[in-house]
Design an enzyme around this catalytic site. Structure first.
Site, PDB file in Angstrom:
ATOM      1  N   SER B 158       0.846  -1.194   0.000  1.00 28.71           N
ATOM      2  CA  SER B 158       0.000   0.000   0.000  1.00 28.71           C
ATOM      3  C   SER B 158       0.877   1.237   0.000  1.00 28.71           C
ATOM      4  O   SER B 158       2.033   1.190   0.455  1.00 28.71           O
ATOM      5  CB  SER B 158      -0.890   0.011   1.239  1.00 28.71           C
ATOM      6  OG  SER B 158      -1.516   1.278   1.378  1.00 28.71           O
ATOM      7  N   TYR B 171      -1.158   0.079  10.845  1.00 25.55           N
ATOM      8  CA  TYR B 171      -1.347  -0.289   9.436  1.00 25.55           C
ATOM      9  C   TYR B 171      -0.109   0.082   8.631  1.00 25.55           C
ATOM     10  O   TYR B 171       0.390  -0.708   7.826  1.00 25.55           O
ATOM     11  CB  TYR B 171      -2.589   0.412   8.885  1.00 25.55           C
ATOM     12  CG  TYR B 171      -2.956  -0.024   7.490  1.00 25.55           C
ATOM     13  CD1 TYR B 171      -3.452  -1.301   7.252  1.00 25.55           C
ATOM     14  CD2 TYR B 171      -2.813   0.841   6.392  1.00 25.55           C
ATOM     15  CE1 TYR B 171      -3.795  -1.707   5.960  1.00 25.55           C
ATOM     16  CE2 TYR B 171      -3.143   0.449   5.113  1.00 25.55           C
ATOM     17  CZ  TYR B 171      -3.637  -0.827   4.902  1.00 25.55           C
ATOM     18  OH  TYR B 171      -3.974  -1.229   3.640  1.00 25.55           O
TER      19      TYR B 171
END
Lengths: 466, 267
Positions: B158, B171
């Site tokens: 990501s 995250y």
């Protein structure tokens, strides 16, 4: 046992198909038992692989275990008075002929390459250019030893375990793994053969020459120009060959020396043959092959007789080492059909015309004369075979695939059969159609008996019996 | 057999004229996973769809096979945190597919914490799925690809892995770990003929963006578009791709924001 490190990308002979598998080397029969145990534990399947000379998926088992049998290749007994030879299944025809030839013998049936192993020869029940006379390889097997997936070790001969003898030979390696083979060799009186070469103008003449010539010779084979059309459709050249009789060769001891048989590694004495395929590659297109074939045909118009060594006559595929690389990265496939003598001409006329219409001609065509045999998964007929090599490219795959499906229909309609050392695209329906329900049932029953847990499977098996 | 459905029809075997690429998609039933599965099936792949949600897997699989008119996809119900079961599942999958050319790891979870929330259980879950699951699958398949001297590993990381931000340290850490792991894997495997592709999506219109606390979508694109871009990167055997492409430039800027500024920003 961690077999992760054995994961290997394996290919077919034509370099047109690959499948990764756990490749285990077998040096002693006990390792076959161990492999079956391992497969059972891991929930995967096993395939034995010899020299990997099949044009299709016969020795591939994607995601499963593949046993490399080439290490188990000892010749254990050779009796030059009777011509009986016993060898482990990984021994090659090259080892066999080099062992027996100096003593005046020759394998009664050989393939177009000498690299094939005995295990592979039995499993595919190979034929040679003398199939009409000597039958398939299996007819010269005295007995063989086999390990079944159940763990049983058996010896099979025509009289002992006869049903297994006639089904493991031709059984595509799917009933058991052959470990040792005893063969009968054929007596020779010279290291040379007498070859009559003559042209044939069209398919009718071609097939007549094979049929009429066969009874008078020991071997007969035709080259078919896959690009010639019109009235020349099916033209080519016949090589009709006979053994020399006793006394015909004044010095048989000399001609039967291995060095007289071995193919020279150089052309014109200087050019290494291992490089030759690079120079063939630029001709591997419709125009190039047309040029080569036309020149070859014109050269063949001269009818002539010559003497040739056994190895040079038989092992054409070894003559140019790595020839299969000349077809490029995407490789080649071979399509071989076996047709009864009554229907062969019309079926192959249709097939050749279709290949011309679709502009997908065969770059090499080879014809032979055959007779039936009584092995379970037999490919032979009382008739002829035509083997066609096609170049595979990323552009022609789909069209070629469709054309071969049409071929399959024509061959089935004409009562023909296929050979699973060669054909890579035959579907399960087609295989069932030509084998017939009764044969398939018989084979499945034997499969259940020899391999109740379904441990022996190849990609070929899944394709045609899946 | 672990995690497998034995009654599934197997895909048709590959032949020279009908070659098959064989792919494993871990996290196939999510937004990008499903879109990429459909895309690869259309490109002729035989696929093993791996995820924990069996119902969603089954309907995706049925849809793919129906559209193809033949078996292209098989399903494997699998809980990614059961790391010990992965080698067995992988072996089963490879045998069922008749080989393997590509592993795509898309499984990912996210929790959006409040700015004053420190939530270790949620961080743990994200590291388990986003990072450890990827490492477990990739370290199972890497030696196979290495020995076969072929194959491609695709890891969907990501843009969030490029910097540690105020909004979601857990995250960010899981994705930064994945990006870094993929880079190391690439450096190991390229010399063995294996390609490792790192995919860094920006915002994608999936269920993730509907979770509580999710930010407002900025430049969000459809998962189908992401799938097309990933396939393009796979074909070209790229190393790192930002999807959509604009994120390459955005992240170029963000990566160069000095810390004394970044500390004072609110995103």
């Amino acid at each position: 046992m961690n077999i992760t490190k054995n994961f290997t990308q394996l290919e077919n002979f034509g370099h047109s198909l690959n499948a990764p598998a756990y490749l285990l080397t077998v040096n002693i029969p006990e390792e076959i038992h161990a492999a079956f145990d391992l497969a059972k534990k891991m929930g995967i399947t096993v395939t034995a692989r010899g020299a990997g000379r099949s044009y299709n998926d016969a020795a591939l088992n994607g995601g499963g275990i593949v046993l490399d049998m080439c290490g188990m290749n000892a010749i254990t007994r050779w009796d030059k008075s009777t011509g009986l030879i016993t060898a482990q299944s990984g021994a090659t025809l090259e080892q066999i002929w080099q062992k027996v030839e100096p003593d005046g013998w020759w394998p009664p049936v050989v393939s177009g390459t000498m690299k094939t192993t005995l295990g592979g020869c039995l499993s595919a029940n190979i034929h040679g250019k003398n199939n009409f006379k000597m039958g398939p390889f299996g007819e010269h097997v005295i007995e063989f030893d086999v390990i079944l997936p159940t763990g049983a070790e058996l010896t099979c001969s025509p009289n002992k375990n006869g049903d297994l003898f006639h089904s493991i030979i031709s059984g595509l390696g799917m009933l058991g793994i052959i470990t040792s083979v005893t063969l009968q060799m054929k007596r020779m009186y010279s290291g040379l053969l007498s070859v009559d070469a003559f042209p044939v103008k069209n398919l009718h003449e071609h097939l007549s020459a094979l049929q009429d010539g066969a009874p008078n010779y020991d071997y007969i084979v035709g080259w078919l120009d896959g690009l010639a059309g019109g009235s020349s459709l099916g033209r080519g050249q016949i090589h009709a060959t006979r053994y020399l009789h006793e006394g015909e060769d004044p010095n048989p001891c000399e001609t039967m020396k291995i060095e007289k048989q071995t193919l020279p590694p150089y052309i014109f004495g200087v050019f290494p043959k291992s490089m030759l395929h690079y120079f063939m590659a630029p001709f591997m297109n419709n125009l190039g092959v047309w040029g080569v074939n036309t020149a070859k045909y014109i050269a063949s118009l001269r009818k002539h007789t010559f003497r040739q060594s056994h190895a040079a006559f038989h092992f054409l595929l070894d003559y140019v080492p790595g020839w299969e690389f000349s077809y490029g990265k995407t490789g080649l496939i071979q399509y071989q059909s076996f047709l009864p003598k009554e229907s062969a001409e019309s079926a192959w006329t249709e097939i050749l015309r279709l290949s011309h219409k679709l502009s997908l001609p065969a770059y090499l065509g080879v014809t032979k004369r055959h007779r039936p045999d009584n092995f379970l998964l037999t490919h032979a007929v009382d008739g002829f075979s035509l083997a066609m090599d096609f170049k595979v490219t990323n552009n022609n795959r789909a069209r070629l695939g469709k054309m071969l499906q049409e071929f399959d229909k024509i061959v089935l309609q004409a009562g023909g059969r296929f050979y699973f050392a060669k054909n890579s695209e035959t579907s399960a329906e087609t295989a069932q159609a030509f084998y017939g329900e009764e044969t398939i049932e018989k084979f499945k029953k034997l499969k259940n008996r020899c391999d109740p847990n379904g441990l022996l499977e190849s990609d070929l098996y899944r394709r045609i019996f899946g | 057999m672990p995690d497998s459905n034995k009654n599934q029809d197997k895909p048709a075997p590959a032949t020279p004229l009908n070659p098959r690429q064989r792919g494993i998609i871990v996290g196939a039933s999510g937004g990008i996973g499903a879109a990429l599965s459909r895309k690869l099936a259309r490109e002729g792949f035989s696929l093993a769809l791996v995820d924990r949600n069996k119902t969603a897997l089954q309907s995706l699989c049925d849809e793919i096979n129906k559209n193809a008119g033949e078996t292209r996809a098989l399903i494997y119900e699998h809980d990614i945190t059961k790391y010990d079961s992965i080698p067995d599942t992988l072996r089963r999958v490879i045998a069922d597919l008749g080989g393997v050319d590509t592993l795509v790891y898309i499984a990912g979870v996210i929790h959006f914490p409040a700015l004053d929330e420190f939530n270790f259980p949620e961080d743990y879950k994200m590291v388990q799925v986003n990072l450890l699951g990827a490492m477990a699958w990739m370290s199972a398949i890497a030696p196979l690809f290495q020995n076969a001297k072929s194959g491609q590993i695709v890891g969907v990381s990501s843009v969030a892995g490029d910097r540690g931000r105020i909004g979601n340290p857990g995250y960010n850490a899981s994705k930064a770990g994945l990006t870094n792991y993929l880079e190391g894997l690439r450096n190991r495997l390229t010399r063995h003929g294996v390609n490792v592709l790192t995919v860094k999506p920006g915002m994608v219109k999936t269920d993730m963006l509907k979770l509580p606390g999710a930010p407002k979508p900025v430049l969000a694109v459809e998962p189908e578009q992401i799938a097309d871009l990933i396939w393009d990167g796979m074909k070209k055997r790229k190393q790192t791709i930002y999807v959509a492409g604009i994120w390459k430039w955005i992240m170029l800027v963000i990566r160069h924001i000095p810390s004394f500024v970044f500390r004072r920003l609110n995103f």
